[in-house]
Design a protein around this motif. Structure first.
Motif, PDB file in Angstrom:
ATOM      1  N   LEU A   5      27.938 -13.842  -7.851  1.00  0.00           N
ATOM      2  CA  LEU A   5      29.183 -13.361  -7.252  1.00  0.00           C
ATOM      3  C   LEU A   5      30.010 -14.557  -6.810  1.00  0.00           C
ATOM      4  O   LEU A   5      29.526 -15.418  -6.071  1.00  0.00           O
ATOM      5  CB  LEU A   5      28.898 -12.470  -6.043  1.00  0.00           C
ATOM      6  CG  LEU A   5      28.269 -11.097  -6.265  1.00  0.00           C
ATOM      7  CD1 LEU A   5      28.226 -10.323  -4.951  1.00  0.00           C
ATOM      8  CD2 LEU A   5      29.016 -10.313  -7.320  1.00  0.00           C
ATOM      9  N   ILE A   7      33.258 -15.914  -4.701  1.00  0.00           N
ATOM     10  CA  ILE A   7      34.028 -15.494  -3.531  1.00  0.00           C
ATOM     11  C   ILE A   7      35.191 -16.465  -3.328  1.00  0.00           C
ATOM     12  O   ILE A   7      34.986 -17.650  -3.076  1.00  0.00           O
ATOM     13  CB  ILE A   7      33.151 -15.467  -2.263  1.00  0.00           C
ATOM     14  CG1 ILE A   7      31.892 -14.617  -2.497  1.00  0.00           C
ATOM     15  CG2 ILE A   7      33.945 -14.916  -1.083  1.00  0.00           C
ATOM     16  CD1 ILE A   7      30.917 -14.636  -1.324  1.00  0.00           C
ATOM     17  N   TRP A  36      38.537  -9.880  -1.798  1.00  0.00           N
ATOM     18  CA  TRP A  36      38.366  -9.584  -0.378  1.00  0.00           C
ATOM     19  C   TRP A  36      38.820  -8.152  -0.101  1.00  0.00           C
ATOM     20  O   TRP A  36      39.531  -7.554  -0.915  1.00  0.00           O
ATOM     21  CB  TRP A  36      39.205 -10.552   0.458  1.00  0.00           C
ATOM     22  CG  TRP A  36      38.645 -11.929   0.601  1.00  0.00           C
ATOM     23  CD1 TRP A  36      37.822 -12.579  -0.261  1.00  0.00           C
ATOM     24  CD2 TRP A  36      38.909 -12.831   1.676  1.00  0.00           C
ATOM     25  NE1 TRP A  36      37.542 -13.840   0.211  1.00  0.00           N
ATOM     26  CE2 TRP A  36      38.197 -14.017   1.398  1.00  0.00           C
ATOM     27  CE3 TRP A  36      39.670 -12.757   2.835  1.00  0.00           C
ATOM     28  CZ2 TRP A  36      38.231 -15.119   2.257  1.00  0.00           C
ATOM     29  CZ3 TRP A  36      39.715 -13.857   3.695  1.00  0.00           C
ATOM     30  CH2 TRP A  36      38.991 -15.024   3.405  1.00  0.00           C
ATOM     31  N   VAL A  61      35.275  -9.518   5.945  1.00  0.00           N
ATOM     32  CA  VAL A  61      34.989 -10.021   4.600  1.00  0.00           C
ATOM     33  C   VAL A  61      33.474 -10.066   4.361  1.00  0.00           C
ATOM     34  O   VAL A  61      32.988  -9.676   3.289  1.00  0.00           O
ATOM     35  CB  VAL A  61      35.624 -11.406   4.398  1.00  0.00           C
ATOM     36  CG1 VAL A  61      35.389 -11.907   2.977  1.00  0.00           C
ATOM     37  CG2 VAL A  61      37.124 -11.354   4.684  1.00  0.00           C
ATOM     38  N   HIS A  64      32.190  -6.604   3.820  1.00  0.00           N
ATOM     39  CA  HIS A  64      32.648  -6.134   2.501  1.00  0.00           C
ATOM     40  C   HIS A  64      31.703  -6.615   1.402  1.00  0.00           C
ATOM     41  O   HIS A  64      31.242  -5.817   0.568  1.00  0.00           O
ATOM     42  CB  HIS A  64      34.068  -6.654   2.268  1.00  0.00           C
ATOM     43  CG  HIS A  64      34.608  -6.420   0.901  1.00  0.00           C
ATOM     44  ND1 HIS A  64      34.999  -5.177   0.454  1.00  0.00           N
ATOM     45  CD2 HIS A  64      34.849  -7.285  -0.123  1.00  0.00           C
ATOM     46  CE1 HIS A  64      35.447  -5.272  -0.792  1.00  0.00           C
ATOM     47  NE2 HIS A  64      35.366  -6.543  -1.157  1.00  0.00           N
ATOM     48  N   TYR A  65      31.369  -7.914   1.421  1.00  0.00           N
ATOM     49  CA  TYR A  65      30.482  -8.448   0.391  1.00  0.00           C
ATOM     50  C   TYR A  65      29.043  -7.996   0.594  1.00  0.00           C
ATOM     51  O   TYR A  65      28.300  -7.793  -0.377  1.00  0.00           O
ATOM     52  CB  TYR A  65      30.584  -9.976   0.332  1.00  0.00           C
ATOM     53  CG  TYR A  65      31.829 -10.443  -0.377  1.00  0.00           C
ATOM     54  CD1 TYR A  65      31.905 -10.466  -1.755  1.00  0.00           C
ATOM     55  CD2 TYR A  65      32.949 -10.842   0.348  1.00  0.00           C
ATOM     56  CE1 TYR A  65      33.060 -10.873  -2.407  1.00  0.00           C
ATOM     57  CE2 TYR A  65      34.108 -11.251  -0.292  1.00  0.00           C
ATOM     58  CZ  TYR A  65      34.164 -11.268  -1.671  1.00  0.00           C
ATOM     59  OH  TYR A  65      35.314 -11.658  -2.314  1.00  0.00           O
ATOM     60  N   LEU A  68      28.731  -4.758  -1.112  1.00  0.00           N
ATOM     61  CA  LEU A  68      28.686  -4.934  -2.565  1.00  0.00           C
ATOM     62  C   LEU A  68      27.305  -5.419  -3.007  1.00  0.00           C
ATOM     63  O   LEU A  68      26.756  -4.959  -4.016  1.00  0.00           O
ATOM     64  CB  LEU A  68      29.757  -5.934  -3.008  1.00  0.00           C
ATOM     65  CG  LEU A  68      31.217  -5.504  -2.825  1.00  0.00           C
ATOM     66  CD1 LEU A  68      32.155  -6.653  -3.195  1.00  0.00           C
ATOM     67  CD2 LEU A  68      31.527  -4.284  -3.675  1.00  0.00           C
ATOM     68  N   ILE A  69      26.730  -6.337  -2.237  1.00  0.00           N
ATOM     69  CA  ILE A  69      25.405  -6.877  -2.561  1.00  0.00           C
ATOM     70  C   ILE A  69      24.343  -5.786  -2.464  1.00  0.00           C
ATOM     71  O   ILE A  69      23.412  -5.730  -3.279  1.00  0.00           O
ATOM     72  CB  ILE A  69      25.071  -8.064  -1.635  1.00  0.00           C
ATOM     73  CG1 ILE A  69      25.970  -9.265  -1.979  1.00  0.00           C
ATOM     74  CG2 ILE A  69      23.601  -8.448  -1.734  1.00  0.00           C
ATOM     75  CD1 ILE A  69      25.899 -10.402  -0.982  1.00  0.00           C
ATOM     76  N   LEU A  78      25.473 -16.764  -4.829  1.00  0.00           N
ATOM     77  CA  LEU A  78      26.851 -16.744  -4.343  1.00  0.00           C
ATOM     78  C   LEU A  78      27.497 -18.105  -4.562  1.00  0.00           C
ATOM     79  O   LEU A  78      26.889 -19.135  -4.262  1.00  0.00           O
ATOM     80  CB  LEU A  78      26.896 -16.399  -2.861  1.00  0.00           C
ATOM     81  CG  LEU A  78      26.284 -15.055  -2.455  1.00  0.00           C
ATOM     82  CD1 LEU A  78      26.325 -14.903  -0.935  1.00  0.00           C
ATOM     83  CD2 LEU A  78      27.016 -13.899  -3.125  1.00  0.00           C
ATOM     84  N   GLY A  80      31.121 -19.809  -3.521  1.00  0.00           N
ATOM     85  CA  GLY A  80      32.346 -19.579  -2.774  1.00  0.00           C
ATOM     86  C   GLY A  80      33.164 -20.843  -2.608  1.00  0.00           C
ATOM     87  O   GLY A  80      32.622 -21.946  -2.531  1.00  0.00           O
ATOM     88  N   GLY A  84      35.732 -18.759   1.200  1.00  0.00           N
ATOM     89  CA  GLY A  84      34.677 -18.124   0.431  1.00  0.00           C
ATOM     90  C   GLY A  84      33.368 -18.878   0.546  1.00  0.00           C
ATOM     91  O   GLY A  84      32.279 -18.284   0.490  1.00  0.00           O
ATOM     92  N   LEU A  91      26.337 -15.174   4.400  1.00  0.00           N
ATOM     93  CA  LEU A  91      25.512 -14.205   3.678  1.00  0.00           C
ATOM     94  C   LEU A  91      24.150 -14.789   3.313  1.00  0.00           C
ATOM     95  O   LEU A  91      23.123 -14.100   3.388  1.00  0.00           O
ATOM     96  CB  LEU A  91      26.250 -13.728   2.431  1.00  0.00           C
ATOM     97  CG  LEU A  91      27.505 -12.888   2.699  1.00  0.00           C
ATOM     98  CD1 LEU A  91      28.346 -12.772   1.432  1.00  0.00           C
ATOM     99  CD2 LEU A  91      27.129 -11.505   3.220  1.00  0.00           C
TER     100      LEU A  91
END
Length: 262
Positions: A5, A7, A36, A61, A64-65, A68-69, A78, A80, A84, A91
């Motif tokens: 992913l 970011i 985002w 943010v 949100h991720y 998704l994860i 990840l 970023g 990001g 995370l």
């Protein structure tokens, strides 16, 4: 297939990762770059609807991720850039990723250096306290100072026209007060011994996140034995993920991940 992913950070649309997505897919990864919360699907839509981007903070943010994860079959890698990169570190510290690459990552809580170039880069937001709840755009000239100072002006202007979008001011205000806030959303679990490996990448000519910030970030991880590496591109600035030299940074990231067995 390992999921990656990407970011994005402030002032860039998620589609700015398109070359990286193709690069990582060709290397056998399942790569994507979800935006985002509130990000419109295209650059043009984002420019036309800045209110949808406004007032999203760091925790928004991260949550949100994280959601998704949670929908993925396994924890992802990840990668970023800028804010990001901070989100990726948060995370990773929460054990929601197998590894992270944080490129010119925004300062986390505990990082003290605040170089003048970083202040100038973010002045378009900080010059008005009301911008905390707004989305703020950069001019082409401001973008050239904050992102494109290590590439020709014509390339910087091209990148601006292609990828630049308004950015929420809230994350910048949260990061600026992090060291005075015991519950700052910019705090990262830097002592996590069990987290996956982390690579910090810095551009030696970056005005927005100068190398002093990245080196100070590395020191925040000194109490953890988990892998934390650092890599510098001395002649690169904040546009290093999107400018003509992006492939060098992507290749270095991929090589590092493979060395970690990923």
């Amino acid at each position: 297939m390992t999921q990656v992913l990407f970011i994005h950070g402030l002032w860039l649309h998620a589609d700015s990762w398109s070359t990286w997505i193709d690069f990582f897919r060709s290397a056998g990864y399942d790569a994507s770059a979800p935006g985002w919360p509130g990000d419109p699907d295209t650059v043009d839509e984002a420019r036309a609807n800045p209110e949808s981007i406004a007032d999203h903070g760091i925790d928004d943010v991260v949550d949100h991720y994280a959601k998704l994860i949670a929908e993925l079959p396994a924890k992802p890698i990840l990668i970023g850039h800028s804010f990001g990169g901070m989100i990726a570190q948060k995370l990773l510290g929460q054990d929601l990723a197998v590894a992270a690459v944080a490129i010119d990552a925004a300062q986390i809580k505990g990082v003290l250096p605040l170089p003048l170039s970083a202040l100038r880069s973010t002045l378009p937001v900080f010059k008005n306290p009301a911008n905390k709840h707004r989305a703020v755009s950069l001019t082409a000239e401001q973008f050239r100072y904050a992102f494109g100072n290590a590439v020709p002006p014509s390339e910087s202007d091209e990148l601006y026209e292609k990828w630049a979008i308004p950015a929420p001011g809230k994350p910048l205000f949260e990061a600026a007060t992090a060291n005075f806030d015991p519950h700052s959303p910019a705090a990262v679990n830097v002592r996590n011994e069990m987290r996956g490996p982390l690579l910090l990448i810095m551009g030696g000519k970056d005005h927005t996140v100068p190398e002093a910030v990245t080196r100070a970030t590395l020191k925040q991880y000194r109490h953890s034995d988990a892998v934390t590496d650092i890599l510098e591109f001395p002649d690169r600035a904040h546009s290093l993920t999107i400018d003509s030299g992006w492939r060098d940074v992507a290749t270095a990231s991929l090589d590092w991940l493979r060395k970690q067995g990923l």
